[in-house]
Design an enzyme around this catalytic site. Structure first.
Site, PDB file in Angstrom:
ATOM      1  N   SER A  34       0.836  -1.216   0.000  1.00 15.58           N
ATOM      2  CA  SER A  34       0.000   0.000   0.000  1.00 15.58           C
ATOM      3  C   SER A  34       0.865   1.258   0.000  1.00 15.58           C
ATOM      4  O   SER A  34       0.594   2.221  -0.719  1.00 15.58           O
ATOM      5  CB  SER A  34      -0.890   0.024   1.238  1.00 15.58           C
ATOM      6  OG  SER A  34      -1.821  -1.013   1.199  1.00 15.58           O
ATOM      7  N   ARG A  66       1.382   4.275  -2.984  1.00 11.70           N
ATOM      8  CA  ARG A  66       1.120   5.691  -2.675  1.00 11.70           C
ATOM      9  C   ARG A  66       2.380   6.527  -2.871  1.00 11.70           C
ATOM     10  O   ARG A  66       2.323   7.665  -3.352  1.00 11.70           O
ATOM     11  CB  ARG A  66       0.608   5.817  -1.240  1.00 11.70           C
ATOM     12  CG  ARG A  66      -0.844   5.319  -1.089  1.00 11.70           C
ATOM     13  CD  ARG A  66      -1.103   4.935   0.360  1.00 11.70           C
ATOM     14  NE  ARG A  66      -2.492   4.616   0.636  1.00 11.70           N
ATOM     15  CZ  ARG A  66      -3.097   3.473   0.344  1.00 11.70           C
ATOM     16  NH1 ARG A  66      -2.441   2.524  -0.280  1.00 11.70           N
ATOM     17  NH2 ARG A  66      -4.363   3.276   0.672  1.00 11.70           N
ATOM     18  N   ARG A  75     -13.764  -5.841 -10.334  1.00  7.97           N
ATOM     19  CA  ARG A  75     -13.801  -5.058  -9.087  1.00  7.97           C
ATOM     20  C   ARG A  75     -14.673  -3.817  -9.290  1.00  7.97           C
ATOM     21  O   ARG A  75     -14.540  -3.123 -10.312  1.00  7.97           O
ATOM     22  CB  ARG A  75     -12.379  -4.621  -8.676  1.00  7.97           C
ATOM     23  CG  ARG A  75     -11.342  -5.732  -8.617  1.00  7.97           C
ATOM     24  CD  ARG A  75     -11.466  -6.628  -7.408  1.00  7.97           C
ATOM     25  NE  ARG A  75     -11.323  -5.962  -6.125  1.00  7.97           N
ATOM     26  CZ  ARG A  75     -10.172  -5.815  -5.471  1.00  7.97           C
ATOM     27  NH1 ARG A  75      -9.049  -6.254  -5.992  1.00  7.97           N
ATOM     28  NH2 ARG A  75     -10.135  -5.233  -4.286  1.00  7.97           N
ATOM     29  N   SER A  98     -13.641   1.503   2.923  1.00  4.74           N
ATOM     30  CA  SER A  98     -12.475   1.215   2.091  1.00  4.74           C
ATOM     31  C   SER A  98     -11.458   2.340   2.149  1.00  4.74           C
ATOM     32  O   SER A  98     -11.785   3.508   1.927  1.00  4.74           O
ATOM     33  CB  SER A  98     -12.933   1.008   0.640  1.00  4.74           C
ATOM     34  OG  SER A  98     -11.849   1.107  -0.232  1.00  4.74           O
ATOM     35  N   GLN A 106      -9.162   2.573   0.026  1.00  2.00           N
ATOM     36  CA  GLN A 106      -8.918   2.972  -1.357  1.00  2.00           C
ATOM     37  C   GLN A 106      -9.830   4.118  -1.771  1.00  2.00           C
ATOM     38  O   GLN A 106      -9.430   5.003  -2.528  1.00  2.00           O
ATOM     39  CB  GLN A 106      -9.124   1.785  -2.297  1.00  2.00           C
ATOM     40  CG  GLN A 106      -8.075   0.706  -2.094  1.00  2.00           C
ATOM     41  CD  GLN A 106      -8.313  -0.496  -2.962  1.00  2.00           C
ATOM     42  OE1 GLN A 106      -9.014  -0.420  -3.959  1.00  2.00           O
ATOM     43  NE2 GLN A 106      -7.734  -1.617  -2.596  1.00  2.00           N
ATOM     44  N   ASP A 164      -6.893  -7.763   5.122  1.00  2.00           N
ATOM     45  CA  ASP A 164      -6.190  -8.655   4.201  1.00  2.00           C
ATOM     46  C   ASP A 164      -5.678  -9.926   4.889  1.00  2.00           C
ATOM     47  O   ASP A 164      -5.159 -10.825   4.227  1.00  2.00           O
ATOM     48  CB  ASP A 164      -5.009  -7.914   3.556  1.00  2.00           C
ATOM     49  CG  ASP A 164      -5.498  -6.856   2.572  1.00  2.00           C
ATOM     50  OD1 ASP A 164      -6.658  -6.953   2.119  1.00  2.00           O
ATOM     51  OD2 ASP A 164      -4.726  -5.933   2.260  1.00  2.00           O
ATOM     52  N   LYS A 170     -12.500  -8.085  -2.910  1.00  2.00           N
ATOM     53  CA  LYS A 170     -11.045  -8.289  -2.933  1.00  2.00           C
ATOM     54  C   LYS A 170     -10.734  -9.009  -4.246  1.00  2.00           C
ATOM     55  O   LYS A 170     -11.598  -9.109  -5.100  1.00  2.00           O
ATOM     56  CB  LYS A 170     -10.584  -9.097  -1.716  1.00  2.00           C
ATOM     57  CG  LYS A 170     -10.880  -8.403  -0.395  1.00  2.00           C
ATOM     58  CD  LYS A 170     -10.176  -7.060  -0.261  1.00  2.00           C
ATOM     59  CE  LYS A 170     -10.756  -6.209   0.837  1.00  2.00           C
ATOM     60  NZ  LYS A 170     -10.402  -4.807   0.760  1.00  2.00           N
ATOM     61  N   ARG A 190     -13.388 -12.958  -0.786  1.00  2.00           N
ATOM     62  CA  ARG A 190     -12.468 -13.701   0.097  1.00  2.00           C
ATOM     63  C   ARG A 190     -13.136 -14.441   1.241  1.00  2.00           C
ATOM     64  O   ARG A 190     -12.532 -15.368   1.788  1.00  2.00           O
ATOM     65  CB  ARG A 190     -11.381 -12.779   0.642  1.00  2.00           C
ATOM     66  CG  ARG A 190     -10.209 -12.743  -0.258  1.00  2.00           C
ATOM     67  CD  ARG A 190      -8.946 -12.268   0.425  1.00  2.00           C
ATOM     68  NE  ARG A 190      -8.012 -11.900  -0.610  1.00  2.00           N
ATOM     69  CZ  ARG A 190      -7.306 -10.785  -0.627  1.00  2.00           C
ATOM     70  NH1 ARG A 190      -7.419  -9.918   0.360  1.00  2.00           N
ATOM     71  NH2 ARG A 190      -6.486 -10.541  -1.619  1.00  2.00           N
ATOM     72  N   ARG A 219      -3.381 -13.949  -1.767  1.00  2.00           N
ATOM     73  CA  ARG A 219      -3.429 -14.236  -0.331  1.00  2.00           C
ATOM     74  C   ARG A 219      -4.019 -15.629  -0.071  1.00  2.00           C
ATOM     75  O   ARG A 219      -3.607 -16.329   0.853  1.00  2.00           O
ATOM     76  CB  ARG A 219      -4.188 -13.137   0.417  1.00  2.00           C
ATOM     77  CG  ARG A 219      -3.523 -11.767   0.202  1.00  2.00           C
ATOM     78  CD  ARG A 219      -3.924 -10.712   1.195  1.00  2.00           C
ATOM     79  NE  ARG A 219      -3.547  -9.384   0.702  1.00  2.00           N
ATOM     80  CZ  ARG A 219      -2.342  -8.826   0.862  1.00  2.00           C
ATOM     81  NH1 ARG A 219      -1.401  -9.458   1.519  1.00  2.00           N
ATOM     82  NH2 ARG A 219      -2.090  -7.632   0.374  1.00  2.00           N
TER      83      ARG A 219
HETATM   84  C1  S3P Z   1      -5.631  -1.270   0.215  1.00  2.00           C
HETATM   85  C2  S3P Z   1      -6.791  -1.232   0.891  1.00  2.00           C
HETATM   86  C3  S3P Z   1      -7.595  -2.426   1.182  1.00  2.00           C
HETATM   87  C4  S3P Z   1      -6.817  -3.703   1.016  1.00  2.00           C
HETATM   88  C5  S3P Z   1      -5.976  -3.713  -0.219  1.00  2.00           C
HETATM   89  C6  S3P Z   1      -5.031  -2.526  -0.249  1.00  2.00           C
HETATM   90  C7  S3P Z   1      -4.928   0.000  -0.028  1.00  2.00           C
HETATM   91  O1  S3P Z   1      -8.671  -2.461   0.288  1.00  2.00           O
HETATM   92  O2  S3P Z   1      -7.686  -4.792   1.011  1.00  2.00           O
HETATM   93  O3  S3P Z   1      -5.206  -4.903  -0.247  1.00  2.00           O
HETATM   94  O4  S3P Z   1      -3.753  -0.021  -0.399  1.00  2.00           O
HETATM   95  O5  S3P Z   1      -5.554   1.054   0.154  1.00  2.00           O
HETATM   96  P1  S3P Z   1      -9.958  -1.596   0.573  1.00  2.00           P
HETATM   97  O6  S3P Z   1      -9.547  -0.199   0.618  1.00  2.00           O
HETATM   98  O7  S3P Z   1     -10.899  -1.892  -0.546  1.00  2.00           O
HETATM   99  O8  S3P Z   1     -10.465  -2.079   1.893  1.00  2.00           O
END
Ligand code: S3P
Length: 444
Positions: free
Chosen positions: A15, A19, A114, A159, A161, A311, A338, A342, A384
């Site tokens: 992550s 970023r 997704r 989320s 994200q 995760d 996911k 999952r 995973r």
């Molecule tokens: C992530 C956020 C998570 C996680 C993913 C990475 C990220 O997803 O499951 O592996 O880097 O922001 P969600 O934001 O959909 O929960």
């Protein structure tokens, strides 16, 4: 068995790696990033930046990103493909909306399933021009760059994200953007923005970013990935024979990510977690896990707590199957979005190994083992789930052939080597192991 103490630094956090590369690509000047994760997801991320005109060079294991400024992306072939990576695709989509030019964003077959509606709706509210190329709600999309407007958003999914993509879009907007989170999930974007000195306010109720006029290059270090570490920490916790100890060093200990460590401690694992400082705004430290403890089942609930291990649910489920008593996991609806659904794929996997796991609304129930090998397993396209399959297989008395295991390349390409390093120590405790020799034998 002889005492075995293994010291290991996990690969860079996925992550944070993503970023860090996105943010430095918008900077003026060159930033050096060390400790980056090298995996399929991050390589697709870097590739998409390169296609957008960002210069990327490597120095040993480090990467040098020559930023193009906030509005400097261009695309030679007008199309970026983020492969498997949902995080990268959602952040990249947000960034392309605020650039000049037309772009197409796509991914592989897994990513095309997704959901993208919630992020697209929020971006459109900021003035983004995004069209679905095929099915509504899914990639690929066509983007025409526009001037984004600062808005107030209320996020309806738990989320990170969603929050992160909007924060990145907010960097390019004309006015401050306010974001009301549904749940506080991993906050790496917030920490990175603070590290860069941006005007980001977190009232607890909402986040508000005032866009910086420009972004200056800054060198970054990425800590080890606690989610990757979780697989091997889990493997050691599952061993009933004492004598094996694993020290995970330089690992990210951000509390929005460490729910797994809390859970296995509550299960009774012999674990120490020591915070040793901060790197680029992220707490880091070491985790020491020792084998030999009997574990007990636990109940896991609460939106933010579950997010802090979202995760890790598949590896928690595997560890739970070695405990006494049932483990119940609630508030995990987000598992449906996911790489696979999952909750479903974790239950399926456990069932294949003889555990009668079952689903409940937004969660899972995992009864105690023992595991028994089905002989052959084909794992879905989910890194995973593949790693958990390998770990469970190593706990079975019989050998297991695992097809498609190399999907681990998405987040942890070196998993097999690290697994075997620990696996051999586990072999000393007289557990029969699945290993690379087995793969070669069956020609996988
Ligand atoms: C992530 C956020 C998570 C996680 C993913 C990475 C990220 O997803 O499951 O592996 O880097 O922001 P969600 O934001 O959909 O929960």
């Amino acid at each position: 068995m002889p005492h075995e103490n293994i010291i290991w630094r996990p690969p860079g956090d996925k992550s944070i790696s993503q970023r860090a590369t996105f943010l430095t690509s918008l900077a003026e000047g060159t930033s050096r990033i060390s400790g980056l994760l090298w995996s399929e997801d991050t390589i697709n991320n870097l590739k998409s930046l390169k296609q957008s005109g960002v210069q990327i060079k490597t120095v040993g294991e480090d990467v040098l990103i020559s930023g193009v400024g906030k509005y400097g992306y261009h695309t030679g072939n007008k199309s970026v493909n983020l492969g498997n990576s949902a995080t990268s695709s959602r952040i990249m989509l947000a960034l392309l909306c605020g650039q000049r030019g037309c772009f197409r964003v796509d991914g592989n077959q897994v990513l095309r399933r997704r959901p993208m509606s919630w992020i697209v709706e929020s971006l459109r509210d900021m003035g983004a021009k995004i069209e679905w190329e095929g099915e509504t709600g899914y990639l690929p999309v066509d983007v025409t760059g526009a001037l984004l407007k600062g808005r107030h958003h209320r996020i309806r999914v738990s989320s990170a994200q969603a929050v992160s993509a909007l924060l990145f879009a907010a960097l390019l907007a004309d006015n401050p953007t306010r974001i009301y989170r549904k749940t506080k999930a991993r906050d790496h974007t917030e920490r990175l923005f603070n590290y860069f000195g941006f005007n980001l306010v977190d009232t607890g109720d909402y986040l508000e970013l005032t866009p910086p006029n420009k972004i200056l290059a800054l060198d970054l270090s990425v800590p080890g990935d606690v989610s990757s570490a979780a697989f091997l920490v889990g493997l050691v916790a599952m061993q009933r024979n004492p004598g094996l100890s694993l020290t995970v060093k330089d690992v990210n200990l951000n509390p929005t990510r460490t729910g797994f460590l809390d859970v296995i401690r509550r299960m009774g694992a012999d674990i120490d977690v020591l915070e040793q400082g901060t790197v680029c705004g992220e707490p880091i430290g070491k985790v020491v896990i020792r084998s030999g403890r009997k574990l007990k089942g636990v109940t896991i609930a609460g939106d933010a707590f579950v997010q802090s291990m979202i995760d890790e649910i598949p590896i928690i489920a595997a560890v739970a199957a070695t405990a006494e008593g049932e483990t119940v996991i609630l508030d995990a609806h987000e598992l449906a979005d996911k790489d696979t659904d999952r909750a479903f794929t974790t239950i399926e996997l456990l069932r294949q190994f003889g555990i009668s796991a079952r689903s409940i609304d937004g969660g899972l129930i995992i009864p105690p083992g023992p595991f028994s090998s089905p002989g052959t397993v084909t794992v879905p396209n989910d890194h995973r789930i593949a790693m958990v399959a390998m770990i469970i297989a190593s706990c079975c008395a019989q050998e297991t052939i695992i097809h498609n295991w190399d999907v681990v390349r998405v987040s942890f390409p070196g998993f097999l080597d690290e697994f075997n390093r620990i696996g051999h120590a586990v072999a000393d405790s007289e557990l029969k192991l699945w290993g690379p020799h087995s793969l070669e034998e069956v020609g996988v």
